[in-house]
Design an enzyme around this catalytic site. Structure first.
Site, PDB file in Angstrom:
ATOM      1  N   GLU A  93       9.666  16.571  15.326  1.00 17.94           N
ATOM      2  CA  GLU A  93      10.067  16.315  13.951  1.00 17.94           C
ATOM      3  C   GLU A  93       9.344  17.290  13.018  1.00 17.94           C
ATOM      4  O   GLU A  93       8.117  17.260  12.903  1.00 17.94           O
ATOM      5  CB  GLU A  93       9.754  14.875  13.553  1.00 17.94           C
ATOM      6  CG  GLU A  93      10.294  14.499  12.187  1.00 17.94           C
ATOM      7  CD  GLU A  93      10.029  13.055  11.821  1.00 17.94           C
ATOM      8  OE1 GLU A  93      10.861  12.467  11.098  1.00 17.94           O
ATOM      9  OE2 GLU A  93       8.998  12.508  12.252  1.00 17.94           O
ATOM     10  N   CYS A 141      13.077  10.672   7.253  1.00 20.82           N
ATOM     11  CA  CYS A 141      13.244  10.214   8.634  1.00 20.82           C
ATOM     12  C   CYS A 141      14.702  10.247   9.042  1.00 20.82           C
ATOM     13  O   CYS A 141      15.027  10.296  10.224  1.00 20.82           O
ATOM     14  CB  CYS A 141      12.669   8.814   8.796  1.00 20.82           C
ATOM     15  SG  CYS A 141      13.430   7.578   7.720  1.00 20.82           S
ATOM     16  N   LYS A 152       0.836  -1.199   0.000  1.00 18.71           N
ATOM     17  CA  LYS A 152       0.000   0.000   0.000  1.00 18.71           C
ATOM     18  C   LYS A 152       0.869   1.246   0.000  1.00 18.71           C
ATOM     19  O   LYS A 152       1.325   1.709   1.038  1.00 18.71           O
ATOM     20  CB  LYS A 152      -0.927   0.046   1.220  1.00 18.71           C
ATOM     21  CG  LYS A 152      -1.995   1.148   1.109  1.00 18.71           C
ATOM     22  CD  LYS A 152      -2.489   1.657   2.443  1.00 18.71           C
ATOM     23  CE  LYS A 152      -1.613   2.730   3.030  1.00 18.71           C
ATOM     24  NZ  LYS A 152      -1.576   3.990   2.237  1.00 18.71           N
ATOM     25  N   GLU A 184       8.921   1.299  11.268  1.00 19.39           N
ATOM     26  CA  GLU A 184      10.064   2.208  11.089  1.00 19.39           C
ATOM     27  C   GLU A 184       9.490   3.608  11.069  1.00 19.39           C
ATOM     28  O   GLU A 184       8.772   3.984  10.147  1.00 19.39           O
ATOM     29  CB  GLU A 184      10.803   1.877   9.786  1.00 19.39           C
ATOM     30  CG  GLU A 184      12.192   2.498   9.711  1.00 19.39           C
ATOM     31  CD  GLU A 184      12.219   3.812   8.950  1.00 19.39           C
ATOM     32  OE1 GLU A 184      12.078   4.861   9.621  1.00 19.39           O
ATOM     33  OE2 GLU A 184      12.370   3.795   7.730  1.00 19.39           O
ATOM     34  N   THR A 212       0.380   7.954  13.187  1.00 21.91           N
ATOM     35  CA  THR A 212      -0.247   6.918  12.363  1.00 21.91           C
ATOM     36  C   THR A 212       0.125   5.539  12.868  1.00 21.91           C
ATOM     37  O   THR A 212      -0.692   4.604  12.824  1.00 21.91           O
ATOM     38  CB  THR A 212       0.170   7.081  10.888  1.00 21.91           C
ATOM     39  OG1 THR A 212      -0.150   8.397  10.451  1.00 21.91           O
ATOM     40  CG2 THR A 212      -0.560   6.080  10.007  1.00 21.91           C
ATOM     41  N   GLY A 242       6.338   5.223   8.596  1.00 23.64           N
ATOM     42  CA  GLY A 242       5.610   6.482   8.638  1.00 23.64           C
ATOM     43  C   GLY A 242       5.818   7.188   9.963  1.00 23.64           C
ATOM     44  O   GLY A 242       6.832   6.988  10.638  1.00 23.64           O
TER      45      GLY A 242
END
Length: 478
Positions: free
Chosen positions: A381, A280, A171, A245, A227, A223
């Site tokens: 972040e 990231c 996805k 991750e 989420t 992500g």
């Protein structure tokens, strides 16, 4: 024209998940209309994947190995096309869109694992029984990729999943589905069973349906933390195991003995320039020894000033837009808040670019100096071209500041002192530590986070084992 899902070897343009108008971030203009998977399409993809899994496992290991090598060869032939689709997806400059090469590298690496031993045999106390420890595939796994690294995550997850014997329901984000869909087509062209790799762009509802589906035996999610919490909640429905991750707020430690010219270049590209800070792995907290702080800052800002901004398809361009209008609004609000709360001194940037770039989502590379590590600017972040520079007095303070965050994905160390490099690397709370080196993912190296940067690994034998489950078989020898 609507770009369709890829399920069981077929394109589906009419779906229950509706559609998404894909916007090209460099111009703010519509690029494609993308069909989105709803629960019906997810169910169809999972059913197709189980059929393909059985066909895949019916092949001998040498045949599966050779088919993955054939796929790697086909990806190699289409590297330029995949790179261009990567640019179409999220306007990453073509100079950085070589993540398509990661796809080839991971496929070749994990193809070599297909016919290698995955198990062991051990003696048993008080018996001469045969005790076998085997690693078997889960069957069908769900892989959820982020918009900012669809090909990189596809490389690091789909390759080992297939090598382990699984089928995949992939996805990609609705914001960046194009390269992933083309990869799905290449899987078919390489002769993989239809449905072995289904590609189902979807929004939140489709992602939730995928994670909750009883036919999904493991989920790999890449992500953000917010989420991830929703993914874990959905996975709890069937107690489905999850690899996550997640994000980072990585520290980049510049010691007084470092090559400051090289450190400035690395820090600029690993910080605000690479993917416009939308990574990231972004080294958004730059810690500099007080004795070289001013010299480093001058060199760093000089490198920032040379960044070429413009059309992402121009090979000379090194800095592109952020993903969307909402992302631009959020990043600019973060900058304004940092200025108003005096979190640090704004050294350069802080504004949206205008002129011929005004229709795109371009934000200037933004650097704050003398930042307080306790501030929201240093702790949250940003996921944009914004970095913070801080001073430290000695090694102990550098490590303390670097570890003073809820994240722990990457850390970077710039030093020419080998003993210091080893010592500091072992003290840093991060899944990957890069010494005088960019974050260069490779199939040989395990990658993943500490703390709220996630759990589980991609890459290396560790990444393969994430897609294998252990079975113990004991045969009585009476």
């Amino acid at each position: 024209m609507t770009v369709g899902l890829l399920v069981g070897g077929e394109r589906i343009t009419q779906s229950t998940g509706g559609s998404h108008e894909h916007i090209y971030p460099a111009t703010g203009q519509s690029n494609e209309t993308v069909a989105l998977a709803g629960s019906q399409e997810i169910d169809r993809a999972v059913t197709s994947a189980w059929e393909a899994h059985r066909a895949w496992m019916a092949l001998t290991v040498d045949r599966r190995r050779d088919m993955l090598i054939d796929l790697a060869d086909l990806v190699h032939e289409h590297l330029d096309e995949l790179a261009r689709l990567n640019v179409d997806d999220y306007a990453v400059p073509i100079s950085f869109a070589g993540t398509a090469l990661l796809l080839e590298r991971f496929l070749r690496h994990y193809a070599g694992y297909v016919d290698k031993p995955h198990g062991a045999s051990t003696p048993v106390n008080g018996s001469f029984d045969v005790n076998l420890i085997e690693r078997e595939p889960y069957g069908v796994v769900g892989v959820i990729t982020p918009w900012n690294g669809a090909l990189a995550v596809t490389a690091s997850c789909v390759a080992p999943a297939l090598a382990a014997g699984n089928a995949v329901v992939l996805k990609p984000s609705e914001l960046a589905p194009l390269a992933a869909l083309r990869f799905g087509e290449l899987c078919l062209e390489a002769g993989l069973p239809p449905g072995l790799v289904n590609v189902v762009p979807a929004g939140a509802a489709g992602g939730d349906a995928l994670v909750r589906h009883a036919g999904i035996r493991k989920v790999h999610f890449t992500g953000g933390g917010a989420t991830a919490r929703k993914v874990l909640e959905a996975a709890a429905t069937n107690l489905t195991p999850v690899v996550a991750e997640l994000g980072g707020k990585s520290a980049n430690l510049i010691f007084e003995d470092a090559d400051l010219d090289a450190a400035a270049v690395l820090s600029a590209h690993q910080g605000p320039l690479m993917q416009s800070g939308q990574s990231c792995a972004c080294a958004s907290r730059i810690l500099v020894h007080e004795s070289v702080y001013d010299t480093f800052v001058d060199k760093f800002l000089s490198v920032i000033g040379t960044a070429q901004v413009g059309d992402p398809m121009d090979p000379a361009v090194s800095f592109g837009p952020v993903i969307s209008q909402s992302a631009a609004d959020r990043i600019l609000a973060t900058i304004d808040e940092a200025v108003s709360h005096r979190a640090g001194e704004l050294l350069v940037g802080g504004k949206r670019l205008g002129g011929k770039l005004a229709r795109g989502y371009y934000i200037e590379p933004t650097v704050f100096g003398a930042v307080d590590n306790a501030s929201a600017l240093a702790q949250t972040e940003t996921f944009g071209p914004v970095v913070s520079i801080m001073r430290f007095r000695d090694d102990a303070e550098a490590v303390r500041i670097a570890n003073d965050t809820v994240y722990g994905l990457n850390a970077f160390v710039q030093t020419n002192d080998l003993a210091r490099a080893h010592r500091v690397a072992r003290q840093l709370e991060a899944g990957s530590v890069w010494i005088n080196q960019f974050s260069d993912m490779s199939p040989q190296g395990p990658y993943g986070g500490y703390k709220q940067s996630g759990f589980g690994r991609t890459g290396g034998a560790e990444g393969l084992h994430e897609f294998l489950q252990i079975k113990n078989i004991r045969i009585g020898m009476r």
